[in-house]
Write an enzyme that holds these catalytic residues in place. Sequence first.
Site, mmCIF file in Angstrom:
data_model
loop_
_atom_site.group_PDB
_atom_site.id
_atom_site.type_symbol
_atom_site.label_atom_id
_atom_site.label_comp_id
_atom_site.label_asym_id
_atom_site.label_seq_id
_atom_site.Cartn_x
_atom_site.Cartn_y
_atom_site.Cartn_z
ATOM 1 N N SER A 279 120.013 105.728 41.254
ATOM 2 C CA SER A 279 121.389 105.238 41.129
ATOM 3 C C SER A 279 122.071 105.158 42.489
ATOM 4 C CB SER A 279 122.215 106.162 40.228
ATOM 5 O OG SER A 279 122.059 105.840 38.877
ATOM 6 N N ASP B 108 129.393 100.219 35.609
ATOM 7 C CA ASP B 108 129.187 101.668 35.619
ATOM 8 C C ASP B 108 130.287 102.332 34.802
ATOM 9 O OD1 ASP B 108 128.435 104.384 36.742
ATOM 10 O OD2 ASP B 108 127.169 103.085 37.967
ATOM 11 N N HIS C 298 130.564 108.589 38.063
ATOM 12 C CA HIS C 298 129.381 107.953 38.623
ATOM 13 C C HIS C 298 129.721 106.623 39.292
ATOM 14 C CE1 HIS C 298 125.352 105.891 38.222
ATOM 15 N NE2 HIS C 298 124.899 107.105 38.484
#
Length: 1008
Positions: free
Chosen positions: A719, A485, A536
């Site tokens: 996600s 990520d 994220h």
Amino acid sequence: MRPRSTPGHRLLHSVFAAACLTLIASCGGGGGNGDEITPPAGNVGRLSGTVSVLITSEPDPNLESEPNDTVSQANDLGSIAAGDVLRATGSITQPSDVDVFQITAPSRIEVELSFVGTSTSADLDVLLVDPVALNAVERYESSANAESGTFVVKGTAFVVVQAFNGTSDYTLELTGRSLGATITEREPNDIVPQGRYLGTFTSGDNVVVSGSMMTGNSDIFLLAMPTASLTLFTCDFSVGNDLDLYFYDATASLNPSAPFQESISEFIPEVTSVNTPAMTLLAVEVRPFQSANTSWTLDINVGTPRLAGLPIDAATPQLVTLSTEPRASLQDLRSGPKGSQASVLPTELPFPSFTGDLIVKAHAQEATATGRAVSARERLEATVAPMGGRIVGQVPDGPAKVHFDLPGGLDEHEAERYSFALCASLRGRDGIAYAEPDYRVLPMALQQTPNDTYYGLQWHYEQIQLPAAWGVTTGSNSVRVAVLDTGSTPAQDLDDREEPGFDMISNPSVAGDGNGYDSNPRDVGDGNGLQPSSFHGSHVAGTIGAETNNGYGVAGVTWQTQIVHVRVLGIGGGSTFDIINAMLYAAGLPNDSGQTTQLCQVQNLSLGGGGFSQAAQDAVNAATAAGSLIVAAAGNENSSTPSYPAAYQNVLSVAAVDYNRERAPYSNFHATVDIAAPGGDVSADLNGDQYPDGVLSTKPDDSSTPTNFESYSFYQGTSMAAPHVAGVAALVLSQNPGLTPAQVSAILQGTATDLGAPGRDTSYGDGLVNAFAAVSAAAGGGGGPTLSLSANSLLFETPTAAADVIITNVGSGLLQLQSVSATTNSGGAWLSAAFVGSGQAGSTDASSLRVNVDGTGLADGLYEGQVRVESNGGIANLGVALSLGGPGGSGPVYDVFVLAVDIDVSPPETRSQFVLNTGGSLDYLLSQLPAGGYVIVAGTDEDDDGYICDEGEPLCGLYPALGLATRIELSSMGSISGLNFPLESPNFGSMAGAPLEGFRRLPTSGQN
């Protein structure tokens, strides 16, 4: 994991993921002799059986697969040579529809095109688009529902079907024909848009074209030149005439304003050399100086350009000039039967990519009597250098990242089209296994809301029965989860859970930290001043394993699992090539960075973008074979289009549900969805807690200075769903560390809570992940019964037959069988199944499953189906194949290579080979095999590239059937017979840009 198998190398890797399932085992016995090469020493065994050929003299058509409305999504019809026939069927459902097909001709041939629309009121047209300029170089535009004609092709080309008016189903047939000694002109061809296309030309190509000249006429040809070339043109004609040569750059437009070079001497023959930059569509005009009435020939001989200080046969990418012209515009006005109608060429690319970067894999070239062996890297370097490309990274023994310095002045879309043209041009080159864009991969869509640190706001954990699961296990420090990520950030809720990771972003401008690969996976943020950074990766990591039960912040799914950040997303997203290397790194495998780590048993990829990548699929397969389960987000487009990497074979694809356990409004729905998990919906507050129903986790806030690393946010998306599943997978592994990725997936899917329509569906896959049921099943005790079948596939080769499959309870407690059902993909209701027996210990009602087939009246061919068993110990699926037709079949005669492939080594190796001919006996014997696990694969190698079951091969088979692979466990000196399976004509047209790599066969010198 779902069985999304296709023929060839991708299917073989699905066997690796299930390598623990010993479906067939030998009992020992005598060895044997066979016709194999380089037999190993020591105690050896043998495998034998018979293949059957399921092929007719007429190939089955490929059914077009949507989406295929741009060149980058083209359905690949495969390779075509003289004598080959390619067919496709499709449908234009609205006037704006476009269907695109890719073909590849290894040698220059003529192709006869036949196209018929079923609706007589529709007017459909066909275009041929070249790979260099992406321009419509041939057009078939009658005012009827049928089109026909011929074209010349070498290398890659795209066949485009579009509507002038109306809608219709259609069939497309392409037949390869040999070219004579010369290629004749085709009238009319007086202007560049009418020029006859001759295919791609690279160094060493020599072609002669011919024609007849009348007063006032010209003859024009189009040449696609992917490499920088110095081409010698020699035009011969009769005495008393004067013909000249004019050369146009038709790359950007088929209506060039003026020639860039002329040869206008008074000599016979007219001779000149033309130096063209790489990626040029060259138009060559033969024009009379005055009146002329003569036949003529034009000899075209292609070499490499003379570069400063280099001999004519050498080229380096630094000195090669790329065409500065943009690729064909979307609106190309071309004269023809329909006048100046504007034809929309489907060259706009649906997925953003890193322009100038491609992922390319080449095959090595074996030594010959006249030349030495050439490695795959050497071969690739020699191929891309004359195109201006250079290798900037490579997965060991795998694909390479090739960079091209694109000309300046291109806008974003022009640069993407140029990059794809380079990609398409490479696909048709000798020795290239595949070429694909380096797609830009992005974190799934995010939304932020106010922060809070209260566990009671994490409604999503109770939804998947986590509190009950924590009563069984809270995880293990020996389990490692990689988060591919945006990287890591410091936080009290994460610091003690994270192990050293790696920054796998190779491009410093994307990384934003001043360098490429490095050992610091720190997330430097992707905010732009107006929009704060997503951080994220921190949010994903917090869901998987935030410090739990510590009186601070939020809880994670696991309490003890170690988290390894592998940074792949930076400014503007991430590169497919970097993600490939990250997956290999997290699996402990060699990669372009040169660094490795201890195996991460689980990898979480909450990212997506771009189309199918064979290189990425290969990396997934390798990581899975190494013992790493890959979990990925299904996508947030509310779309039925498959999203990658989630849609790859051997990836557990996770959809999202909201607070009410219904499909979240953004969650993708597709047959590749495997399982669902909470993803949230921040537009709702269905539980009335005064907060949005998003997923709450760790997330720094850099909206002000200094950055607050002790911050939390609600996000929504697949996600957020994926790390719930990754975390539960880690809990499962803490209960049973010996489980393979396939076993972990089977437990997660088999224990999921069914949602939506009964059984598996496109919205939820097998259902909502159930943490308690999963860890209980993994423990094998205290968690209840667990259903297991003695086989996961069956092959029948007679019209009527039956077989029993043993039912076993591998858990604890009482196994209660609830239902059995049978479904077929074609052929009607030829398959049935029922429970039999009075029950064994631990089972209430059956000890086996009887499977019956009745193919009476069915035509010869391969029929597939599935038997589904439901119980209180989970669900099990059994694949069934019915092969009718017997050995020999009809159609052409081929040499077939039968291979025993060792799947206990990485990469897999062919240990033994038997060669047979479909015109004779179809029995095979593979002997001199050491003990181990094998799959048996067979196929043709008609292009003699050393690989079977790769792109364009007419026959391929895998025991017991394609899509139903089985591991064969051979003991020392063991012998297994009766391993019979069919050979098929595989459909290679289901995925653009995804040619199959195949299986490497052994040399045949001295064999049979």
